[in-house]
Design an enzyme around this catalytic site. Structure first.
Site, PDB file in Angstrom:
ATOM      1  N   TYR A 155     -22.651  48.578  -4.455  1.00  0.00           N
ATOM      2  CA  TYR A 155     -22.666  48.626  -2.993  1.00  0.00           C
ATOM      3  C   TYR A 155     -22.030  49.916  -2.472  1.00  0.00           C
ATOM      4  O   TYR A 155     -22.590  50.589  -1.599  1.00  0.00           O
ATOM      5  CB  TYR A 155     -21.939  47.398  -2.454  1.00  0.00           C
ATOM      6  CG  TYR A 155     -21.892  47.267  -0.957  1.00  0.00           C
ATOM      7  CD1 TYR A 155     -23.004  46.821  -0.250  1.00  0.00           C
ATOM      8  CD2 TYR A 155     -20.726  47.554  -0.259  1.00  0.00           C
ATOM      9  CE1 TYR A 155     -22.948  46.678   1.127  1.00  0.00           C
ATOM     10  CE2 TYR A 155     -20.663  47.407   1.119  1.00  0.00           C
ATOM     11  CZ  TYR A 155     -21.774  46.978   1.808  1.00  0.00           C
ATOM     12  OH  TYR A 155     -21.714  46.834   3.164  1.00  0.00           O
ATOM     13  N   LYS A 159     -23.994  52.799  -0.384  1.00  0.00           N
ATOM     14  CA  LYS A 159     -23.600  53.115   0.979  1.00  0.00           C
ATOM     15  C   LYS A 159     -23.133  54.566   1.107  1.00  0.00           C
ATOM     16  O   LYS A 159     -23.381  55.226   2.129  1.00  0.00           O
ATOM     17  CB  LYS A 159     -22.509  52.160   1.452  1.00  0.00           C
ATOM     18  CG  LYS A 159     -22.996  50.730   1.678  1.00  0.00           C
ATOM     19  CD  LYS A 159     -24.115  50.658   2.703  1.00  0.00           C
ATOM     20  CE  LYS A 159     -24.416  49.233   3.141  1.00  0.00           C
ATOM     21  NZ  LYS A 159     -25.545  49.163   4.097  1.00  0.00           N
TER      22      LYS A 159
END
Length: 303
Positions: A155, A159
């Site tokens: 993640y 991001k």
């Protein structure tokens, strides 16, 4: 803030932050394409927006592939005649520490967040360039991508990559009148419920209790609706000159993340050997080493 002539796609928008973005865009007059992998929940989101007087349709497909990206753009054009705004919000979590994270855990998250952002933005930009009158790209990042977060290799990496792509797109798309910005929200959602020290506040909020100032201001976390206004602003003509930026939003706080900059800088004639670095490290660089992970008020972490 009048978005009456705008058409927006919001990926992953059947609930939480994505639905809040879509509803706020619609409230300001934009027509919205709702996206989810479930027909019933997507239809429910469309019904909620139309019941409030807005315009919305649903495209049900998992974000990641070029086929889905094209379906989203086509859905906007078929229903409303054009596309003006692409908001890439869709995401999933597969949290595990590095040594337990599988290839599938990594690929699934990167596929939706990073590849899905790329494919959706590429298709939107093709349409924007064809229309010839600019456009708006708003990509959803996260504080985890700015500072890292335990158990989120996939993640955080995705991001962080999204913000890097946004900065590149700001350079590439400026001449076409297309802006590209990132928004890194913090809100009470299913994702933040898993953070131990935040869970009691989110539970209290569900029971009608207001979030205290320390959460809304210092942590910068509130409801999904608190994070929606920046999306509508960036979609508007008022933000025509804003591009390549990463915003932090949540609760009562709105801020800009800095671009990475050199901090401590030193020069050594002839270059740096390992021994040179060791000899100069403490007095030249040691005090400039930066922290990692989110930094929260001590009184919260002590609870």
């Amino acid at each position: 803030m009048d978005l009456t002539d705008k058409v927006a796609v919001v990926t992953g928008s059947r609930q939480g932050l994505g639905l809040a973005y879509a509803k706020d865009l619609a409230r300001h007059g934009a027509a919205v394409v709702i996206n989810d992998v479930n027909q019933a929940t997507a239809d429910a989101a469309v019904a909620e927006i139309t019941a409030a007087g807005g315009r919305a349709v649903a495209v049900v497909a998992p974000v990641g592939s070029t086929e889905t990206a094209r379906a989203l753009v086509t859905g906007a054009v078929d229903a409303f005649g054009r596309l003006d705004v692409m908001v890439t919000n869709a995401g999933i979590l597969r949290d595990k520490v590095l040594w337990k994270m599988t290839d599938d855990d990594f690929d699934a998250v990167v596929g939706v967040h990073l590849r899905g952002t790329f494919t959706c933005v590429r298709e939107a930009v093709l349409r924007f360039r064809e229309q010839g009158d600019g456009g708006r790209i708003v990509c959803i990042g996260s504080p985890a991508g700015q500072r890292g977060n335990f158990g989120q290799t996939n993640y955080s990496g995705a991001k962080s990559g999204i913000v890097g792509m946004v900065r590149t797109w700001a350079l590439e798309l400026r001449r076409a009148g297309i802006t590209a910005n990132a928004v890194c929200p913090v809100a009470a959602t299913a994702m933040t419920e898993t953070v131990p020290f935040l869970a009691p506040y989110i539970e209290g909020m569900k029971n009608g209790e207001p979030l205290p100032d320390i959460i809304r201001r210092e942590v910068g976390m509130g409801t999904p609706d608190d994070a929606a206004g920046i999306i509508s602003f960036l979609a508007s003509d008022a933000a025509a000159d804003i591009t390549g930026q990463a915003f932090a939003v949540g609760g009562d706080r709105l801020a800009l993340w800095s671009h990475p900059e050199l901090t401590a800088v030193e020069y050594h004639d002839g270059g740096w050997s390992a021994d040179d670095i060791a000899a100069r490290w403490a007095r030249t660089f040691g005090e400039s080493v930066q922290s990692v992970g989110e930094e929260f008020p001590e009184e919260l972490m002590a609870k």
